[in-house]
Design an enzyme around this catalytic site. Sequence first.
Site, PDB file in Angstrom:
ATOM      1  N   PHE A 245     -17.596  23.081  33.423  1.00 22.23           N
ATOM      2  CA  PHE A 245     -18.440  23.861  32.501  1.00 22.23           C
ATOM      3  C   PHE A 245     -19.498  24.684  33.233  1.00 22.23           C
ATOM      4  O   PHE A 245     -20.528  25.023  32.664  1.00 22.23           O
ATOM      5  CB  PHE A 245     -19.087  22.949  31.446  1.00 22.23           C
ATOM      6  CG  PHE A 245     -18.132  21.978  30.813  1.00 22.23           C
ATOM      7  CD1 PHE A 245     -17.028  22.446  30.105  1.00 22.23           C
ATOM      8  CD2 PHE A 245     -18.298  20.610  30.934  1.00 22.23           C
ATOM      9  CE1 PHE A 245     -16.116  21.571  29.531  1.00 22.23           C
ATOM     10  CE2 PHE A 245     -17.392  19.724  30.371  1.00 22.23           C
ATOM     11  CZ  PHE A 245     -16.299  20.204  29.663  1.00 22.23           C
ATOM     12  N   ASN A 638      -0.015  29.964  28.085  1.00 21.55           N
ATOM     13  CA  ASN A 638       0.442  28.705  27.500  1.00 21.55           C
ATOM     14  C   ASN A 638      -0.293  28.465  26.187  1.00 21.55           C
ATOM     15  O   ASN A 638      -1.432  28.007  26.180  1.00 21.55           O
ATOM     16  CB  ASN A 638       0.203  27.550  28.481  1.00 21.55           C
ATOM     17  CG  ASN A 638       0.793  26.249  27.974  1.00 21.55           C
ATOM     18  OD1 ASN A 638       0.746  25.951  26.777  1.00 21.55           O
ATOM     19  ND2 ASN A 638       1.361  25.473  28.876  1.00 21.55           N
ATOM     20  N   GLU A 712     -14.325  30.456  27.729  1.00 18.71           N
ATOM     21  CA  GLU A 712     -15.695  30.434  27.231  1.00 18.71           C
ATOM     22  C   GLU A 712     -15.873  31.067  25.855  1.00 18.71           C
ATOM     23  O   GLU A 712     -16.826  30.761  25.138  1.00 18.71           O
ATOM     24  CB  GLU A 712     -16.614  31.118  28.258  1.00 18.71           C
ATOM     25  CG  GLU A 712     -16.731  30.270  29.509  1.00 18.71           C
ATOM     26  CD  GLU A 712     -17.167  31.042  30.739  1.00 18.71           C
ATOM     27  OE1 GLU A 712     -18.342  30.983  31.059  1.00 18.71           O
ATOM     28  OE2 GLU A 712     -16.317  31.699  31.368  1.00 18.71           O
TER      29      GLU A 712
END
Lengths: 746, 165
Positions: A245, A638, A712
């Site tokens: 993160f 994906n 994000e």
Amino acid sequence: MPDTTQPIRFGSNAGQPVSRRDGIAKVTGAAPFAADNQPDNLLHAVYAPAAIARGRVTHLDVAAARAHPGVTHVFTPANRPALEGDPDDKPTMFSFRVEVLQDDTVRYAGQPIALVLAETLEAAHEGVRLLAPRYDMEPSRVTLDDATPFDVEPGGFGRPAATVHGDVEAGHAAAARAIDVTYETAAQYHNAMETHAIVAQWDGDRLHLDVPTQALNISCAAYAAFFGIPAENVTISSPYLGGGFGSKAIPIGPNVLAILAARAMGRPVKLMLTRQQMFGPVGHRGATRQRLRLGTDAAGALTVIDHDGLSATSTFDDFMEPAANASQGLYAAGALRSTHRGVRLDIGTPGPMRAPGEASGSAALECALDEMAEAAGLDPLDFRLINYAETEPGTGKPYTSKALRECYAQGAERFGWAGRPLAPGQMRDEQGMLTGWGMGTALFPCPMFFAEARATLRPDGTALFETSAADMGQGAWTSLAQIAADSLGLPLEKVEFHAGHSSLPDGGVAGGSGHTATAGTALHTAGIDVVRQLGEIASADPDSPLHGAGNARFVAHDGRLWIEGDDQRSDAIEEIVMRAGGVEITGQGQGGRPQEVGETYAMNAHGAVFAEVKVDPDLGQVRVSRLVGAFAAGRIINPKLVESQLMGGMIWGLGFALHEKASHDPATGRILNADLAGYHVPVNADVQGLEVITVHEDDPHVNPLGIKGVGEIGIVGTVGAIGNAIWHATGKRIRHFPIGIPDLLG
Amino acid sequence: MSLSITLTLNGATRAVALDDMRVTLLDLLRERLAMPGTKKGCDRGQCGACTVLVNGKRVNSCLTLAATLDGAEITTIEGLAKGEALHPVQEAFIKADGFQCGYCTPGQIMSAVGLIAEGRAGDDPERIREGMSGNICRCAAYHGITRAVQEATRRMAEEQKGDAA
């Protein structure tokens, strides 16, 4: 260098919802995380964190700690071995000043003030307790009002420049309606489930680290600089990160201390931060106060967005959350201004935390937009459509692609936005809960860093792809392998993919939502470098159907090499290799973005998030009952993993809106809720109806693979959507985050 | 002071000599028995990453002193699969993408196995969400986790029916 200018569109692996290739390792407990390593002769290290935010350490009971059975050593500023590098130096682009026991000053609560080494973890922890520090405490400055703001001197990462487009004063003057509102966002802490951890081992002047990092090769250079050794003397193994993160892109002081201790003791050292220590020397999302002045003409077109941000940073380094920049690039206002000021507090230096700038800035902007829509008597979605930007506001640059209109339409349709009452407080559910609907727009830029990769086609028809990519959960082990397989036209199971080790070609940075695009492009170009070489071999081989093809462009699919655009001539790849003597063919690739692309185009992923909240009219409790996010982020490698990542981002938005806030004790400056009992993050029961739509978007310009990144953007529109839904449910416009029960009672 | 205890760990009974009464079950597994599959997330019982089964019940191993476990039967993530054959909960987590970084996953899976054994949630998503809320996932794979537990619950119920018939 292979030609990478042609967009690649039709792969057989990319686009498939493949389950994670590291899935079995993760569900059986076999996936090794850094602290799982247990070399022989290991010492455990635990550091003592400062319990005050500002002052000096006046006493540590080192004798008591040393006397505890199992404790072997205690490092304090009085006896800390020398470091070759200056802790105030910043050797890499992701470096911040670190605290490594250089003196007895306390600059923030949680700063390391001593390091205890012991034969067991239990002894090391007890040694820390026995140090019983005493302090000379000074009044701490921990809120945005505790110090005088200063103008930010622009300087890249964490020091945002002011950006002005158009005549801002004229925009204010032209406004038929205007609002002037101030929003605040709280300090938030990453709190990856895996706390920062390191196992450091020296072998002469060579150093091996098991440490989770989002940027393996940069981290080698950073740690090497502290110890006066060349970067190539450092190897890092980081196959799995237990969440990053943004926090794990940054070299941190405690890791330097562990490495130093390992060198001093001549033994491997393991250091794992406690959960409480995750609130201190490892970065965080700094608090902001943002003033937004918006104006519209009589028809609702924005004449100005004037966004000023005040961002907290530490007393000794700069990372100002670039919140006001979120107002650039999204709405077609006549004039745009983003300015930032900083305020120096007795806190650890903030840093990038998932969607740095965008998350905090969008939270304020999207709520202010709603306030403006309300003032104009317009539906929030209609208002955003009136101000839809066809080219980048301010610069006029064309977008590489922008399917935001489709995001609005598909999201609104799925959510059932039509028929939403304009006025707040109109809806109740069958249990009598106040019900509200809100929305927000999401935008996240598409940066690319630089990466390298190597592809090796083996005589048996399998291939090895290598790059030091980092997987912190986004799915690099899987999606990058899919990209790699497509470059050689191979089924995924024939591709072996090596990543997560610094000895591999530099995989760049897992950050900025740019890792799949960057490392993916490197892998792709490495693969087509192999294809090019296969073409040369076949073209020169009289026995090949491709003999004499010369400078033709080749493509590989279905195990065969083809001349592009000619479906008559092909040769089996295995036979080309066999006839050439069964050689391995190795290709090199790079990922990056030519500068002119960024100069020509604006590049963003976009999205629209719709939220429904239920507010208990008696208790003020808020539940987010539904969240629908529609995102256009270029080519989706994906879909299964992308849905998970977007959902995760949206839940981060929920946490931002309703839960996450570090609170300081005004007496000591210490964070009062520095654990997961006090610092609330969303849990499973907080997540009810959650839906993600990926909107088709074909982007021929952003990079050859057409990838924009999704790491994000999920958080970005969600915060504002929830804040706006709470207003719509209750009629209360809460201008700070998180929004809590006290805000809604009465 | 030292103490010898006997544990049945993933089916194998073993004697463990404890030279330190402060050792938690979590640190016993990770640092002393070379079984690091069980993860430390907070060491305070606040996150659930260290969940294991003790005598069939899910517990936070970070809050359980090893010295209290003489005679206990312990199942960790390493003991769930039968050789190559994954436990239905493990399979369901992969299929439903009930994780991202994978760090909380051993705890999530052990907690899910415990929850299913408790039999109080069934395949009701609301009850599963509540029953799994002691296990924090910062990647926030909650949607997948809930679906995985639902699916595993159904499959295990069917298998039980099949066994009974």
